[in-house]
Motif scaffolding. Sequence first.
Motif, PDB file in Angstrom:
ATOM      1  N   GLY A 205      29.632  39.219  43.616  1.00 24.25           N
ATOM      2  CA  GLY A 205      30.017  39.782  42.329  1.00 24.25           C
ATOM      3  C   GLY A 205      31.467  39.543  41.963  1.00 24.25           C
ATOM      4  O   GLY A 205      31.964  40.101  40.984  1.00 24.25           O
ATOM      5  N   ARG A 206      32.153  38.692  42.718  1.00 23.79           N
ATOM      6  CA  ARG A 206      33.569  38.406  42.442  1.00 23.79           C
ATOM      7  C   ARG A 206      33.702  37.197  41.526  1.00 23.79           C
ATOM      8  O   ARG A 206      32.968  36.220  41.661  1.00 23.79           O
ATOM      9  CB  ARG A 206      34.326  38.111  43.744  1.00 23.79           C
ATOM     10  N   ILE A 207      34.654  37.277  40.613  1.00 22.33           N
ATOM     11  CA  ILE A 207      35.040  36.099  39.829  1.00 22.33           C
ATOM     12  C   ILE A 207      36.376  35.627  40.378  1.00 22.33           C
ATOM     13  O   ILE A 207      37.377  36.345  40.320  1.00 22.33           O
ATOM     14  CB  ILE A 207      35.145  36.423  38.330  1.00 22.33           C
ATOM     15  N   ILE A 208      36.368  34.439  40.944  1.00 20.27           N
ATOM     16  CA  ILE A 208      37.555  33.910  41.620  1.00 20.27           C
ATOM     17  C   ILE A 208      38.283  32.950  40.690  1.00 20.27           C
ATOM     18  O   ILE A 208      37.678  32.055  40.104  1.00 20.27           O
ATOM     19  CB  ILE A 208      37.180  33.181  42.920  1.00 20.27           C
ATOM     20  N   GLN A 209      39.584  33.154  40.593  1.00 17.83           N
ATOM     21  CA  GLN A 209      40.416  32.310  39.733  1.00 17.83           C
ATOM     22  C   GLN A 209      41.538  31.700  40.584  1.00 17.83           C
ATOM     23  O   GLN A 209      42.173  32.406  41.360  1.00 17.83           O
ATOM     24  CB  GLN A 209      41.013  33.176  38.619  1.00 17.83           C
ATOM     25  N   GLN A 210      41.740  30.396  40.450  1.00 22.06           N
ATOM     26  CA  GLN A 210      42.850  29.736  41.144  1.00 22.06           C
ATOM     27  C   GLN A 210      43.803  29.163  40.101  1.00 22.06           C
ATOM     28  O   GLN A 210      43.385  28.444  39.186  1.00 22.06           O
ATOM     29  CB  GLN A 210      42.362  28.620  42.068  1.00 22.06           C
ATOM     30  N   VAL A 211      45.089  29.490  40.260  1.00 25.16           N
ATOM     31  CA  VAL A 211      46.108  29.049  39.304  1.00 25.16           C
ATOM     32  C   VAL A 211      47.091  28.135  40.034  1.00 25.16           C
ATOM     33  O   VAL A 211      47.619  28.488  41.086  1.00 25.16           O
ATOM     34  CB  VAL A 211      46.856  30.252  38.688  1.00 25.16           C
ATOM     35  N   PHE A 212      47.316  26.948  39.465  1.00 26.51           N
ATOM     36  CA  PHE A 212      48.206  25.956  40.054  1.00 26.51           C
ATOM     37  C   PHE A 212      49.557  25.973  39.342  1.00 26.51           C
ATOM     38  O   PHE A 212      49.635  25.688  38.142  1.00 26.51           O
ATOM     39  CB  PHE A 212      47.595  24.559  39.949  1.00 26.51           C
TER      40      PHE A 212
END
Length: 726
Positions: free
Chosen positions: A516-523
Motif C-alpha cells: 500500500g506504499r507509494i514510493i517516490q524517488q527524487v534525483f
Amino acid sequence: MVFFGDAYGLADSVIVPIQRQRNHERIKEEQVKCDKADGKLDGIIRVSGNEEINLQVTDALFRKIKTLQDYIETSSKVVSNNEKIRQLNYIQEVVVNFRIEWKSKRLNPVFAPLLISNFEKILKANIDSQSMAPNIEEVPYEIGKINAEIFKNNKGYNDSKKIIFLKFCALNPDKILATIRPFVNEPFADSLVVLAGLNNPKQLYDYASSGYSPESKLIHRNTDPLVEVIARISHTPNALFYFPFLDDILKGKQFTDSIKKLVGDGERKIDSVGYFKLLVKTEINYQQRLIAKDTPVAMFGVNGLREMLQKKAIENFITPINELHEQNNLAIRMKAIEPLSAQDIYYVMVMGENDIYTSSYKHSFTRLLQKMGTTPRGDELMMSVNMDFFRKFIKMAANFNQLDVFLKTMPQDKATVLMKAFVANLDKSNNLEDAVDVADSYSSIKDTALLKTILKNVSYNEQRSNIENNTRGKIIYNLLKTIFLSSDSNNVDLTSEIGIPSIYSIDNKYLADDSGRIIQQVFFYGDEDGKTNFAGFMNSFATKDWKITQQKEWVEIKSLKGKKVWIYANLPLNSDNNLDDTAQAHLTRYLNKKDIVPSVVIHRGHSYWLPGTINRMAGSAKIIVLGSCGGYKNLSKILTICPEAHIISTKEIGKGDINRPIINYLNQALVSGNKIVWKDMWAALTKVFYADTNKEIRESWDDYVPPYRNLGAIFIKAYNKKTELQ
C-alpha cells in the motif's frame, strides 16, 4: 489468465534426496525474487505492457527452469550427488543473473526465453564435455555474457570470451579501446582499432597520446590512414578542435595549417566566431553527402562535427544571450550573435533546442530574419542549409509561436511544399525522432488552417503507405492521424483508439505496491541550482504531516497522515567530485536491496544531468516529472525503461518556482488517495500561476506539457505498442 504460482518447484514424480532439497529451495527463492521484481508477487513476471510477452518470460523462468531441475535429478549422465549439486548451482545462477541484469538495465528482460534456451544447450553440452563456443556464437551479447560466465570451467571458455568481446565491440565501439588490452595480440585487434577510430576519434586520440601503454603501441603500429592522421594530430595543440574536420583532412579538402589559424596554437587565442562558421560550412557540406548516402568520418560521436557544433553554439552564443535575459538593451544582449550570418544563427537555434530561453529564441529569430535581407525568403534559407534539421527548426518555430511568421517569408506554394516535406518520409528514418518532432509541433500550432494542412498531409501519406503496403509507414501515419484528431476533439479517446493505458488520469492504487506504499524517488544534482532547489524542496514538507529522516547520502520523507507516501531524495552533494552521482548509486542500491520499488520519479536538474537520472530510473515508474526532457533520445530511452509512464515536461528549461507547486500538488493528491486527473490538475495550477504578477512565471508555465498533451511521448508509446504486437 494462466497463473504460474504452482510452477515454483519440481514435478510430483521427482523425489529429491534430503541433501539436495536446500539447493532446490534456493532456486525457488530466486524465482520468487524475480516474481516480486515488478512490484507485485502474483505468479507473473511483468516486464512489458504486452501480456503475451510477460507470459513467455514467466514460462521461461518458472516452467522451463523446473524442467531443468527435473532433468538434473533424473539424468543418467549426472550421477554423483556433488555433480548434481554443481548443476543445480548453475541453474540457480542463471535465475539470479537474469534478475540482476534485468534490474540493472543491462539485459532486456524479454530475452528471458532465449537466455534459458541457450543456457539449457550449454548445460547439456557441458555435461557432455563439449565446447560451449558454438552456443555463445548464436546468441546476442547480453545472453552470451551471462551464460559464459556461469560455465567458466567449460573447455570453450577462452574462445567464448573472444566471441563475447567481438559482440561487445560491435554494440559498443566507443568502449573498444577501454577494454581491448587482454586482446591486443589477437588477429582482430588492428581492425577493432580502426572501428574505434571511426566511431570515437577522441578516444583514439586519448590512447594514442598515452605514452607506452599497450593500447598506444597498438594504435601507432596501425597503418590505416584515419588512425595515422589521428595519431599525428594527437601531438598538436588544441588537437580536439581538428576532429570535426577529419574527413576533409583525409580527403585533402582541409589542411591542419588553415584550421590552426582559427583554433590557435597555444600562443594565439581561439577565434570562436571563425571556428563556428567553419563548423557550419562543414556541416552544410556534410549534410549534402548524407543525402547522397555518404556518411563522413567523425560527423557523429564524441567530439564529432555535430557534437562540436552543438557545444560551440551553446557555449559561445546561447549561454551569453541567456545570461543577459534581464538586459533590456537588445544590442548588448544579442551582441554574441551579431557577427553571424543567417545560416550561422539557424544552426545556433536548432543546436540549442534544449537550452535556449524563450526570449533568447524570439530575439534570435528576429535577428535571423534581419540577416536574411530586406526581403527574407525562408525557403531559400532552407535550401542553403540543404534542409538540414528543418523539422527541428519548424518544431521550434511552432513551439515558440513563430511558425506562421516564418512561413509568410516565402510564397504560398513554397510554404505548401515545405509543410508537405515536414510530414513526408517519416517512415524512411532509422528512428522516430522526425515523427516525434511532427507530433510535438502539432500540439503547439494555433493556426487552424495550418493544422488542417498538416492533418491532410498525414492522411495522404497514410494512403500512400497503404497502397505501397508499407507496414512501418502505415503504423506511423495512422497513429499521427489518430493522435492529431484526438488533440482537436474531446470526442476521441486515445486510450481505446490506439490501445495504450489512460493518458488522462492515473489511479492511486495503480501507483501503490503490495504494502500500500507509494514510493517516490527524487534525483538532485550537486551544482548551485541543485542545492538551491533542494532547500526549497525540503521546505515543502511540514513536520506535522511528514516524518523526515536524514541519512548520510539521502533523505527519507514519509507521510504521517492519509495514504503511505514514502519519498527518497539523494542529497545534492558536490557534483565536481561526483558525490551526487555516488549518492544516487547508493540510494538506488539500497532501494533494490530492500525491495522498495518507486512508482514516481522526479528529476530536479538541468537537461544535461538527465541521462544520469535515466540510467538509474526504476522501470516501475508510472509518473515521471522532468524539466526539459532533453529531446527525442532521452524521451525514447525513458519510455523504453518505463513504457507506461505519464510524463510531465517543459519545452524549455524547467523552473524551480514551477516545479515545486507541481510536486506539492502531486504529493497532496497521493496522500489523499484521490485519482490524479491531469486536466483538473492543470486547470488548478494554471489559476495559481496566472494569478502570479511575475510575467516570466506565467510564460514559463505555458511551456509545461501535461501527459495528455505530450503528443511526442504518446506517439512513442503507441508506436512501441503497435510494433510489439507485430
